[in-house]
Write an enzyme that holds these catalytic residues in place. Structure first.
Site, mmCIF file in Angstrom:
data_model
loop_
_atom_site.group_PDB
_atom_site.id
_atom_site.type_symbol
_atom_site.label_atom_id
_atom_site.label_comp_id
_atom_site.label_asym_id
_atom_site.label_seq_id
_atom_site.Cartn_x
_atom_site.Cartn_y
_atom_site.Cartn_z
ATOM 1 N N SER A 79 37.875 -10.586 47.045
ATOM 2 C CA SER A 79 38.420 -9.225 47.097
ATOM 3 C C SER A 79 39.113 -8.788 45.813
ATOM 4 C CB SER A 79 39.400 -9.096 48.268
ATOM 5 O OG SER A 79 38.698 -9.106 49.494
ATOM 6 N N LYS A 122 37.644 -5.779 44.143
ATOM 7 C CA LYS A 122 37.747 -4.412 44.671
ATOM 8 C C LYS A 122 38.312 -3.399 43.677
ATOM 9 C CE LYS A 122 38.044 -5.999 49.456
ATOM 10 N NZ LYS A 122 38.924 -6.254 50.617
ATOM 11 N N TYR A 156 27.566 -6.010 48.492
ATOM 12 C CA TYR A 156 29.020 -6.225 48.449
ATOM 13 C C TYR A 156 29.342 -7.722 48.463
ATOM 14 C CZ TYR A 156 33.823 -6.534 50.134
ATOM 15 O OH TYR A 156 35.148 -6.863 50.288
ATOM 16 N N TYR A 199 47.321 -5.895 50.931
ATOM 17 C CA TYR A 199 47.044 -5.638 52.340
ATOM 18 C C TYR A 199 48.306 -5.288 53.118
ATOM 19 C CZ TYR A 199 42.732 -7.937 50.898
ATOM 20 O OH TYR A 199 41.585 -8.279 50.236
ATOM 21 N N VAL A 211 40.382 -14.088 49.079
ATOM 22 C CA VAL A 211 40.498 -15.184 50.037
ATOM 23 C C VAL A 211 40.043 -16.529 49.485
ATOM 24 C CG1 VAL A 211 40.375 -13.698 52.059
ATOM 25 C CG2 VAL A 211 38.260 -14.607 51.068
#
Length: 421
Positions: free
Chosen positions: A64, A67, A182, A234, A252
């Site tokens: 992530s 992103k 993705y 998050y 992660v």
């Protein structure tokens, strides 16, 4: 002399190495098998200097952390308004893989959660991701095929998100194809040095600190950093910002990046994750760095140095009229120009020479340029002649010997300090 900075970073790693809470990402088999004791830390400065300690040679999937960089590329390709039509910028307060949309707009809440990131990826081609990420990292990035296959096999939740997005008309492409692309984006291999440089590029207003390439425009870097600040960690974003105060993004696989505007990029790696999906030791490392180095964005800095390095007066023509020379320094921005304009207000009306010397200036922001030219215009309207000493062409006048300052007389521009009146 050997810089002590690497020793300090090693000290930080050692101090945080006894943190053993958390678990590896169990829902992705390849990540579940990662060595939980791996630990690394890197720093990249705006001038391209890089430091890396610990398991700095180890490569892992970006996950992530990809992103904000994909978001930046989408902003470049489509513009802010078009991207905002597809994904918002509000913190979700939910887990990163929540199957949800903003109930008011039916858009994903932000590009840092999976729903938003899948939407952003749908705006990019695989080729654009590969070339854009290579520009951010300063080298070509490879896909970890084993992680890609493992993650795709367990991507049911992301497929559900993609079908939800398709159902609401947010994406037009085939959901399976978007999730595959993705997942490939998340499977790019990086090390902490790569991530520190990528973060430093955002922190450096979009300019790569090593290659010097303007990877994304300044406004895009600002937008990406803003969303990282509010959404990058998050549902732990509030705790992160109050304790650490650095725009950040986690992944992660155990990576965490921090991009401190104007100061540089940081990256940590440790595979054990907390309940929010953030690296436990990575979070602790950044808390230590922020506290030791006073890097919190809300840390009150010392008062800025004055824009005026020196101010001298002289009898220019021997006629008793006193001319003024203002030597400027640093960055010509709003705060500095406000102070300079206050000084220029004290100039009496009359036919005098006002010299504005930019030889010590390293940057002229757009607002600073406009304020400086408006000040020159008003001085000219008061009867003064204005000369800019601009050896490095900070005002971007090119070969012109004069500069238009509006409805007043033109200001003279000289390139050498010895040529000033």
């Amino acid at each position: 002399m050997r810089s002590p900075l690497s020793d300090y970073l090693t000290e930080v790693l050692e101090a945080c190495s006894d943190e053993d809470d958390g678990e590896t990402a169990s829902y992705i088999p390849e990540l579940a098998d990662a060595d939980p004791d791996r630990l690394a830390l890197a720093l990249a400065t705006p001038d391209g200097t890089r430091y890396a300690v610990g398991d700095a040679e180890l490569r892992f999937s970006i996950q992530s952390i990809s992103k904000p960089f994909a978001y930046a590329l989408a902003l470049v390709d489509h513009g802010l308004d078009a991207v905002l039509e597809h994904v918002g910028v509000e913190p979700s307060g939910e887990a990163f893989n929540e199957i949800s949309l903003d109930p008011t707009t039916n858009r994903p809440l932000n590009p840092m959660i999976n729903a938003g990131a899948i939407t952003v990826h749908s705006l990019l081609s695989d080729e654009r991701v590969a070339s854009g990420f290579a520009a951010f990292a300063g080298r070509e990035l490879e896909v970890d095929d084993e992680v890609f296959a493992s993650e795709l096999e367990t991507a049911d939740r992301n497929h559900a998100i993609a079908y939800m997005l398709r159902n609401h008309g947010i994406i037009d492409a085939d959901p399976h194809a978007v999730v595959e692309g993705y997942t490939r984006q998340c499977s790019l291999l990086v090390d902490v040095g790569d991530l520190a440089v990528m973060a430093a590029t955002l922190a450096n207003a979009g300019t790569h600190p090593v290659t010097g390439e303007q990877v994304v425009p300044r406004w895009v870097a600002r937008q990406a950093l803003s969303v990282m600040t509010t959404c990058g960690m998050y549902d732990a974003a509030g705790d992160w910002f109050t304790l650490v105060g650095i725009p950040a993004k986690s992944g992660v696989s155990g990576g965490v990046i921090g991009a401190l505007p104007g100061k540089g990029g940081f990256a940590a790696f440790s595979p054990r994750l907390d309940a929010h999906g953030n690296s436990t030791r990575g979070v602790r490392i950044f808390e230590r760095l922020s506290g030791d180095m006073a890097m919190h964005l809300m840390e009150v800095p010392p008062a800025a140095r004055p824009l005026t390095h020196g101010h001298a007066a002289k009898d220019g023509d021997g006629d008793g009229d006193t001319d003024s020379i203002y030597e400027l320094q640093g960055a010509v921005d709003f705060i500095g120009m406000e102070r300079l304009l206050t000084e220029l207000e004290k100039e009496d009306e009359g036919e005098r020479e006002i010299v504005l010397d930019l030889a010590r200036v390293h940057e002229v922001r757009d607002v600073g340029r406009r304020m400086l030219l408006e000040g020159a215009r008003r001085l000219a309207l008061d009867g003064h002649s204005v000369t800019f000493v601009d050896p490095d062409d900070m005002l971007e006048t090119g070969d012109a010997g004069v500069i238009d300052v509006g409805d007043g007389p033109e200001a003279q521009v000289v390139r050498e300090r010895d040529s000033r009146p």
